[in-house]
Scaffold this motif. Sequence first.
Motif, short mmCIF file in Angstrom:
data_model
loop_
_atom_site.label_atom_id
_atom_site.label_comp_id
_atom_site.label_asym_id
_atom_site.label_seq_id
_atom_site.Cartn_x
_atom_site.Cartn_y
_atom_site.Cartn_z
N LEU A 1 120.30 62.22 -2.39
CA LEU A 1 121.02 63.23 -1.61
C LEU A 1 120.86 64.61 -2.23
N ARG A 2 120.93 64.68 -3.56
CA ARG A 2 120.77 65.96 -4.25
C ARG A 2 119.37 66.53 -3.98
N GLN A 3 118.34 65.67 -3.95
CA GLN A 3 116.99 66.12 -3.63
C GLN A 3 116.90 66.69 -2.22
N ARG A 4 117.75 66.21 -1.33
CA ARG A 4 117.76 66.69 0.06
C ARG A 4 118.71 67.87 0.25
N GLY A 5 119.30 68.36 -0.85
CA GLY A 5 120.16 69.54 -0.79
C GLY A 5 121.57 69.27 -0.32
N THR A 6 122.04 68.04 -0.49
CA THR A 6 123.40 67.71 -0.07
C THR A 6 124.02 66.75 -1.08
N SER A 7 125.20 66.28 -0.77
CA SER A 7 125.90 65.34 -1.66
C SER A 7 126.73 64.38 -0.81
N TYR A 8 127.15 63.30 -1.43
CA TYR A 8 128.01 62.36 -0.73
C TYR A 8 129.28 63.07 -0.26
N GLN A 9 129.89 63.87 -1.14
CA GLN A 9 131.15 64.53 -0.80
C GLN A 9 130.99 65.46 0.39
N SER A 10 129.87 66.17 0.44
CA SER A 10 129.62 67.07 1.57
C SER A 10 129.48 66.29 2.88
N LEU A 11 128.72 65.20 2.85
CA LEU A 11 128.57 64.36 4.04
C LEU A 11 129.89 63.72 4.44
N ILE B 1 114.42 56.77 8.67
CA ILE B 1 115.61 57.60 8.87
C ILE B 1 115.92 58.30 7.56
N PRO B 2 116.07 59.63 7.57
CA PRO B 2 116.39 60.36 6.34
C PRO B 2 117.68 59.84 5.71
N ILE B 3 117.72 59.86 4.38
CA ILE B 3 118.84 59.30 3.64
C ILE B 3 120.16 59.93 4.05
N GLU B 4 120.19 61.24 4.31
CA GLU B 4 121.46 61.87 4.67
C GLU B 4 121.97 61.37 6.02
N ALA C 1 125.94 49.75 1.00
CA ALA C 1 125.53 49.55 2.39
C ALA C 1 124.10 50.04 2.63
N CYS C 2 123.66 51.04 1.86
CA CYS C 2 122.29 51.55 1.97
C CYS C 2 121.34 50.79 1.05
N ASP C 3 121.86 49.78 0.37
CA ASP C 3 121.08 48.95 -0.56
C ASP C 3 120.50 49.79 -1.69
N LEU C 4 121.34 50.70 -2.22
CA LEU C 4 120.95 51.56 -3.32
C LEU C 4 122.01 51.52 -4.41
N LYS C 5 121.61 51.83 -5.62
CA LYS C 5 122.58 52.04 -6.69
C LYS C 5 123.21 53.41 -6.46
N LEU C 6 124.45 53.57 -6.91
CA LEU C 6 125.17 54.82 -6.68
C LEU C 6 124.40 56.02 -7.22
N ARG C 7 123.88 55.93 -8.44
CA ARG C 7 123.15 57.06 -9.03
C ARG C 7 121.89 57.39 -8.23
N LEU D 1 121.51 56.89 -4.98
CA LEU D 1 121.99 57.56 -3.77
C LEU D 1 122.30 59.02 -4.06
N GLN D 2 123.04 59.27 -5.12
CA GLN D 2 123.40 60.64 -5.47
C GLN D 2 122.14 61.49 -5.73
N HIS D 3 121.18 60.91 -6.43
CA HIS D 3 119.93 61.63 -6.72
C HIS D 3 119.17 61.96 -5.45
#
Length: 122
Positions: A55-65, A16-19, A43-49, A51-53
């Motif tokens: 999402l940024r690679q996929r062209g989005t951000s936590y705030q946008s989602l 399942i894609p991260i976004e 919840a995604c079993d990731l460190k915050l940074r 996760l942010q990285h």
Amino acid sequence: MVANNLATEGPQGNSIPIEQRVDRVIRQLLEGGECSAGLAAHACDLKLRTLQHQLRQRGTSYQSLYDDARLDLASKYLETSALPVRAIAERLAFNDSAALSNFFKNRTGICPREYVKRCRRT
């Protein structure tokens, strides 16, 4: 809080894609009444940074989602429930009903009450 064992694979074993994973988590966290980027990462079993990285690679951000999920859920609640705007605002972690109204109008061009009227006409 969302369990830390969020599925990372779809029905046919596809990853399942991260976004999509984060969107799912955000919605669950909002339903639970507490949502943040840190909780979503956990919840995604990731460190915050990480996760942010990702999402940024996929062209989005936590705030946008997060904003997209809140708009979608607000629309759903306005269309299908009799909840007052105040209750929807509280459920979706807005400071007050005015914050929800401003957010909704900025994103859709109409205020929540007008949206409800339009939904009831159709």
